[in-house]
Design a protein around this motif. Structure first.
Motif, PDB file in Angstrom:
ATOM      1  N   UNK A   3       0.841  -1.181   0.000  1.00 54.18           N
ATOM      2  CA  UNK A   3       0.000   0.000   0.000  1.00 54.18           C
ATOM      3  C   UNK A   3       0.881   1.237   0.000  1.00 54.18           C
ATOM      4  N   UNK A   4       0.285   2.367  -0.439  1.00 58.56           N
ATOM      5  CA  UNK A   4       1.039   3.606  -0.580  1.00 58.56           C
ATOM      6  C   UNK A   4       1.180   4.295   0.769  1.00 58.56           C
ATOM      7  N   UNK A   5       2.381   4.813   1.070  1.00 57.87           N
ATOM      8  CA  UNK A   5       2.656   5.661   2.220  1.00 57.87           C
ATOM      9  C   UNK A   5       3.274   6.956   1.709  1.00 57.87           C
ATOM     10  N   UNK A   6       3.370   7.952   2.578  1.00 55.85           N
ATOM     11  CA  UNK A   6       3.889   9.253   2.168  1.00 55.85           C
ATOM     12  C   UNK A   6       4.952   9.720   3.161  1.00 55.85           C
ATOM     13  N   UNK A   7       6.017  10.331   2.607  1.00 60.61           N
ATOM     14  CA  UNK A   7       7.070  10.886   3.438  1.00 60.61           C
ATOM     15  C   UNK A   7       7.237  12.361   3.069  1.00 60.61           C
ATOM     16  N   UNK A   8       7.248  13.235   4.073  1.00 59.21           N
ATOM     17  CA  UNK A   8       7.448  14.664   3.862  1.00 59.21           C
ATOM     18  C   UNK A   8       8.164  15.216   5.094  1.00 59.21           C
ATOM     19  N   UNK A   9       9.296  15.899   4.838  1.00 61.11           N
ATOM     20  CA  UNK A   9      10.096  16.407   5.936  1.00 61.11           C
ATOM     21  C   UNK A   9      10.520  15.278   6.851  1.00 61.11           C
ATOM     22  N   UNK A  10      10.293  15.441   8.152  1.00 61.20           N
ATOM     23  CA  UNK A  10      10.639  14.414   9.124  1.00 61.20           C
ATOM     24  C   UNK A  10       9.486  13.459   9.377  1.00 61.20           C
ATOM     25  N   UNK A  11       8.416  13.540   8.568  1.00 66.06           N
ATOM     26  CA  UNK A  11       7.203  12.782   8.846  1.00 66.06           C
ATOM     27  C   UNK A  11       7.010  11.626   7.878  1.00 66.06           C
ATOM     28  N   UNK A  12       6.371  10.574   8.366  1.00 67.87           N
ATOM     29  CA  UNK A  12       5.987   9.419   7.564  1.00 67.87           C
ATOM     30  C   UNK A  12       4.535   9.099   7.870  1.00 67.87           C
ATOM     31  N   UNK A  13       3.675   9.080   6.846  1.00 71.68           N
ATOM     32  CA  UNK A  13       2.241   8.850   7.008  1.00 71.68           C
ATOM     33  C   UNK A  13       1.847   7.531   6.368  1.00 71.68           C
ATOM     34  N   UNK A  14       1.210   6.677   7.143  1.00 72.46           N
ATOM     35  CA  UNK A  14       0.652   5.422   6.644  1.00 72.46           C
ATOM     36  C   UNK A  14      -0.871   5.534   6.723  1.00 72.46           C
ATOM     37  N   UNK A  15      -1.540   5.892   5.620  1.00 75.59           N
ATOM     38  CA  UNK A  15      -2.998   6.093   5.671  1.00 75.59           C
ATOM     39  C   UNK A  15      -3.759   4.847   6.078  1.00 75.59           C
ATOM     40  N   UNK A  16      -3.301   3.675   5.627  1.00 75.42           N
ATOM     41  CA  UNK A  16      -4.025   2.443   5.927  1.00 75.42           C
ATOM     42  C   UNK A  16      -3.981   2.135   7.424  1.00 75.42           C
ATOM     43  N   UNK A  17      -2.812   2.292   8.025  1.00 81.02           N
ATOM     44  CA  UNK A  17      -2.670   2.029   9.453  1.00 81.02           C
ATOM     45  C   UNK A  17      -3.119   3.206  10.304  1.00 81.02           C
ATOM     46  N   UNK A  18      -3.463   4.329   9.618  1.00 83.46           N
ATOM     47  CA  UNK A  18      -3.824   5.562  10.328  1.00 83.46           C
ATOM     48  C   UNK A  18      -2.741   5.917  11.346  1.00 83.46           C
ATOM     49  N   UNK A  19      -1.524   6.036  10.838  1.00 87.43           N
ATOM     50  CA  UNK A  19      -0.379   6.283  11.706  1.00 87.43           C
ATOM     51  C   UNK A  19       0.506   7.358  11.114  1.00 87.43           C
ATOM     52  N   UNK A  20       0.846   8.351  11.928  1.00 89.33           N
ATOM     53  CA  UNK A  20       1.757   9.418  11.524  1.00 89.33           C
ATOM     54  C   UNK A  20       2.969   9.367  12.443  1.00 89.33           C
ATOM     55  N   UNK A  21       4.157   9.286  11.843  1.00 86.52           N
ATOM     56  CA  UNK A  21       5.396   9.235  12.614  1.00 86.52           C
ATOM     57  C   UNK A  21       6.197  10.505  12.379  1.00 86.52           C
ATOM     58  N   UNK A  22       6.827  11.004  13.425  1.00 82.34           N
ATOM     59  CA  UNK A  22       7.770  12.118  13.329  1.00 82.34           C
ATOM     60  C   UNK A  22       9.124  11.611  13.791  1.00 82.34           C
ATOM     61  N   UNK A  23      10.078  11.533  12.854  1.00 79.96           N
ATOM     62  CA  UNK A  23      11.411  10.999  13.157  1.00 79.96           C
ATOM     63  C   UNK A  23      11.309   9.633  13.820  1.00 79.96           C
ATOM     64  N   UNK A  24      10.373   8.828  13.351  1.00 80.19           N
ATOM     65  CA  UNK A  24      10.205   7.473  13.853  1.00 80.19           C
ATOM     66  C   UNK A  24       9.321   7.335  15.070  1.00 80.19           C
ATOM     67  N   UNK A  25       8.913   8.475  15.676  1.00 78.47           N
ATOM     68  CA  UNK A  25       8.057   8.444  16.869  1.00 78.47           C
ATOM     69  C   UNK A  25       6.609   8.742  16.476  1.00 78.47           C
ATOM     70  N   UNK A  26       5.692   7.966  17.041  1.00 80.79           N
ATOM     71  CA  UNK A  26       4.283   8.150  16.713  1.00 80.79           C
ATOM     72  C   UNK A  26       3.767   9.497  17.209  1.00 80.79           C
ATOM     73  N   UNK A  27       3.011  10.192  16.348  1.00 78.08           N
ATOM     74  CA  UNK A  27       2.362  11.451  16.707  1.00 78.08           C
ATOM     75  C   UNK A  27       0.934  11.135  17.137  1.00 78.08           C
TER      76      UNK A  27
END
Length: 819
Positions: A3-27
């Motif tokens: 599935x598609x995920x998105x990376x922008x700046x220090x963030x990683x977004x997984x829409x399917x898992x509904x998870x946003x990470x900042x530098x590897x830490x969950x937001x």
């Protein structure tokens, strides 16, 4: 398939898992906020309209603007965006567009670790069978009437913060939630989940709503506290697992009004305005040395069943709740190192049950009988602080909250600190220490926002809204209450919504809009009565009385006070009892029952605390001055008003201060002490310069007019009267129109301006059948025009309304004795 995920700046977004990470830490963000961000990024090639975005995220377009605005605001804050052009760009007249550089990448599926051997299906265990069951057998989750599915262990989720219900604010900030079981587990910790094969792969964007009913207890009388304590614990556990669970005090209030637990789930859903909610019916049984708890849940279409057996009832309740969460496709909350030992854990639940049942003395005794090391735990300390608040001992509450906050390390237990700050802010508010209250609520918001706890956050926003309203920053108040209301709606909190509506009604009253406020207040009162939240309900009724009096609905106002009379039957807090007493005294005065009103006001003056009840004592003194003037005792009125003004606290009600000084001016003028009255008028004029746009200034203009008339400056008096009447017309409030007209009309008649006097009398005629002053205006105008028949009819009407009030001719002086 990836599935598609998105990376922008220090963030990683997984829409399917509904998870946003900042530098590897969950937001920490609500799922609706993550869905909002995902939709914007997925459609980053164009602006997304507001209606399109709300429909995509919430499934409908009638979501309030506050919900979407709050989501965008919080996303920008978490992403470190400084304005409306960066990252999430505002496209005016359309909506929003994602403009940050974004890399699209594939998701790496997380491995699933299977159990060594599938667990065989089993029918629901009986109590006897459960006693001898092994720990492995106790892990079964049963869906009724279908046999349980195979249980597997999923990958460990990312760390999450525990969430909990907290005390919520109210205008005059009536703390209402307890949920003492939720004082634990405020620190983040890794979780461990189990799920059935049939469970959904992802939670819905909007949290499922649920209502937990009191536990049916099959044990000796010594365990009766589990009825409410166990209910609250289960509600807490489900809420921490992501469900929008109705606060326990709302459920208890609803059932107290009915006096039993209804057999029909539909009845509960209807009263709670939650037609799709899961209704949970827990039952716990002590068999030998083991506790067996069974949970039956239904949403009207499906039925779920979960059970657990343990050596203590609280463990059984938590385990059963966790198993139900799994069946609903939710991740059970993690157990943290901050959990309490069993003895403290049980005390928290016992105290919570006592408070939910309104038994403050029992709750206090439970804490007092506990071992010192248990009483000193932060959770029990906060319980004691809240008992002090409910008892009206705000000084003790402030001392306890400050001490607790000093004990807690700043970087630990943020949820516990946020709730302690809310209680502290509420106590400051009750003492009218507005700056300190606002600071406490603001710090609570800062701590609660990352924790995904809607109820804690809503309470803090309500607190700041109440402070803004008291400080007359009404636009800020409405905005803050709007945010709080949306959070309460998202948290399935009918009581929170009613509380905010009550606050909005009070804001409308402060804007001199009683006709707008009255239906809002009546709807809030009806909801609060259904929930049996007595202190909030009585405050709503007091506000309704105020609105009815401003609309000249005097008999209706007195009838409203009957609903909370006698006050000791409806208010545990002695501070609130005095306000209820004052409300009835004012309504009695408006209906001409001066003796009864005088007795109640004197009771407040003689029996209330000069320190804790300073504000209500000032109001009572002002009422006593008005009563004296209505009885024709100008000397007593002047003295009583002077005493009221001298004892008035700095933050006293501005309207009361102005009208009390007007009462003193009128008494002095009646005594012929014109020079002393002039001094009081100058004091009012100085106040008017500070707030020239305040609608209450009309009473100052009125005082100027009456003073000018007494000094023989007729033209200046008529100009000031016209100014006051214009301001009264701008408010459109009947009480304001009549209070100006009762002295303006005689001045016009004395000046021979019968046409203007007749026009004002006609304007006030609709209220002549319900207000003595309006009726007397009709008498004066008809008599001046030579229409004795109409004057006599109006006089008969006035006499029927007068009660114990003297008519002007009986006073030997006054505005209606024509030359």
């Amino acid at each position: 398939m990836s599935r598609v995920c998105y990376r922008f700046g220090a963030f990683h977004l997984n829409p399917h898992a509904r998870e946003l990470l900042r530098s590897g830490e969950r937001v920490a963000l609500p799922t609706s906020h993550i869905d909002c961000l995902s939709y914007l990024i997925q459609h980053r090639d164009r602006p997304v309209g507001r209606d399109e975005l709300t429909a995509a995220v919430w499934g409908r377009v009638d979501v309030s603007d506050v919900s979407l605005n709050h989501a965008i605001m919080r996303l920008r804050r978490q992403l470190g965006l400084s304005g409306s052009e960066e990252g999430i760009r505002t496209v005016w007249g359309v909506g929003y567009r994602w403009v940050m550089d974004t890399v699209v990448e594939a998701e790496e599926p997380a491995p699933v670790k299977a159990a060594p051997a599938p667990m065989p299906a089993a029918a629901p265990a009986t109590a006897d069978a459960a006693i001898g069951s092994s720990a492995a057998e106790d892990e079964a989750v049963v869906e009724h009437p279908v046999a349980p599915a195979e249980v597997v262990e999923t990958a460990r989720p990312a760390p999450r913060r525990a969430t909990a219900w907290a005390l919520a604010g109210l205008v005059a900030l009536l703390l209402a939630g307890w949920g003492l079981s939720q004082y634990r587990g405020a620190s983040p910790a890794p979780g461990h989940a189990q799920a059935t094969a049939e469970a959904p792969t992802a939670a819905s964007a909007t949290p499922a709503a649920a209502l937990v009913l009191p536990v049916q207890v099959d044990a000796t009388d010594g365990w009766s506290w589990l009825r409410l304590g166990g209910m609250d614990l289960i509600a807490t556990q489900l809420r921490r697992g992501g469900l929008a669970v109705t606060p326990s005090e709302s459920v208890v209030g609803l059932l107290n009004a009915r006096q039993d637990v209804p057999a029909e789930d539909a009845w509960v859903r209807e009263r709670m305005a939650a037609p799709q909610a899961w209704v949970l019916r827990p039952r716990i049984e002590l068999s030998g040395t083991h506790w067996h708890l069974a949970l039956q849940a239904s949403d009207g279409h499906r039925a779920l069943y979960a059970e657990a057996t343990a050596d203590d009832p609280l463990s059984a309740a938590r385990t059963a709740a966790d198993r139900l969460l799994v069946k609903l496709g939710r991740v059970p909350p993690a157990t943290t190192e901050t959990s309490l030992p069993k003895v403290a854990d049980e005390l928290v639940q016992r105290v919570g049950a006592a408070v939910l049942a309104g038994q403050l003395d029992v709750a206090r005794a439970l804490i007092g009988s506990a071992a010192p090391q248990v009483r000193e735990t932060p959770q029990i300390a906060l319980a004691q602080i809240n008992i002090d608040f409910f008892s009206g001992d705000y000084e003790a509450c402030i001392r306890g909250a400050q001490e607790l906050l000093g004990r807690l390390p700043p970087d630990q237990a943020p949820l516990l600190r946020a709730r302690a700050l809310h209680t502290l802010g509420s106590s400051y508010f009750r003492q009218d220490r507005l700056d300190e209250a606002d600071a406490a609520f603001a710090e609570g918001i800062r701590l609660a926002e990352p924790l995904e706890d809607r109820n804690v956050l809503a309470g803090a926003y309500t607190g700041r809204g109440a402070v803004a309203g008291r400080a007359r920053r009404l636009e800020d108040a409405v905005r803050l209450f709007g945010i709080a209301r949306t959070l309460h709606e998202q948290g399935n909190d009918a009581f929170g919504v009613a509380r905010v509506d009550l606050n909005l009604g009070v804001v409308a009253m402060d804007r001199a809009q009683p006709a707008v406020a009255l239906p809002v207040l009546e709807a809030a009162a009806q909801r609060l009565e259904t929930l049996a939240v007595l202190e909030a309900w009585t405050f709503a009724l007091r506000s309704i009385v105020d609105a009815q009096l401003m609309l000249l609905q005097h008999p209706a106002a007195l009838a409203t006070t009957e609903r909370f009379w006698p006050p000791e039957s409806y208010a545990r807090n002695p501070r609130e009892r005095w306000w209820l007493t004052l409300s009835r005294a004012v309504a009695l005065t408006a209906n001409g029952r001066l003796g009864d009103a005088d007795a109640l006001a004197a009771q407040i003056r003689d029996l209330s605390s000069p320190v804790d009840d300073a504000m209500v004592r000032t109001e009572a003194d002002a009422l006593l001055a008005s009563i004296a003037l209505l009885r024709g005792n100008a000397e007593a009125a002047a003295q009583q008003a002077e005493e009221a003004l001298a004892a008035s606290p700095e933050n006293a009600n501005r309207l009361t201060t102005v009208t009390t000084r007007l009462t003193r001016i009128r008494a002095l003028l009646r005594l012929g002490r014109v020079a002393e009255a002039a001094v009081e008028v100058r004091t009012l004029q100085a106040q008017a310069l500070q707030t020239p746009d305040d609608w209450r200034v009309l009473f100052i203009r009125l005082a100027e007019a009456e003073q000018a008339a007494a000094e023989g400056r007729r033209d200046e008096a008529l100009a000031a009267y016209a100014n006051a009447m214009a301001q009264a017309e701008a408010t459109g409030v009947p009480e304001n129109l009549v209070v100006v007209g009762e002295s303006y009309v005689p001045a016009l008649l004395a000046a021979g301006q019968h046409d203007k006097a007749g026009a004002i009398a006609g304007r006030l005629a609709p209220w002549a059948g319900q207000d003595l002053r309006a009726a007397l205006i009709q008498v004066a105008v008809h008599r001046a025009l030579g229409d004795e028949a109409s004057a006599n009819r109006a006089l008969r009407q006035a006499r029927s309304l007068a009660g114990e009030r003297l008519l002007p001719s009986e006073l030997g002086a006054g505005p209606y004795v024509t030359p």
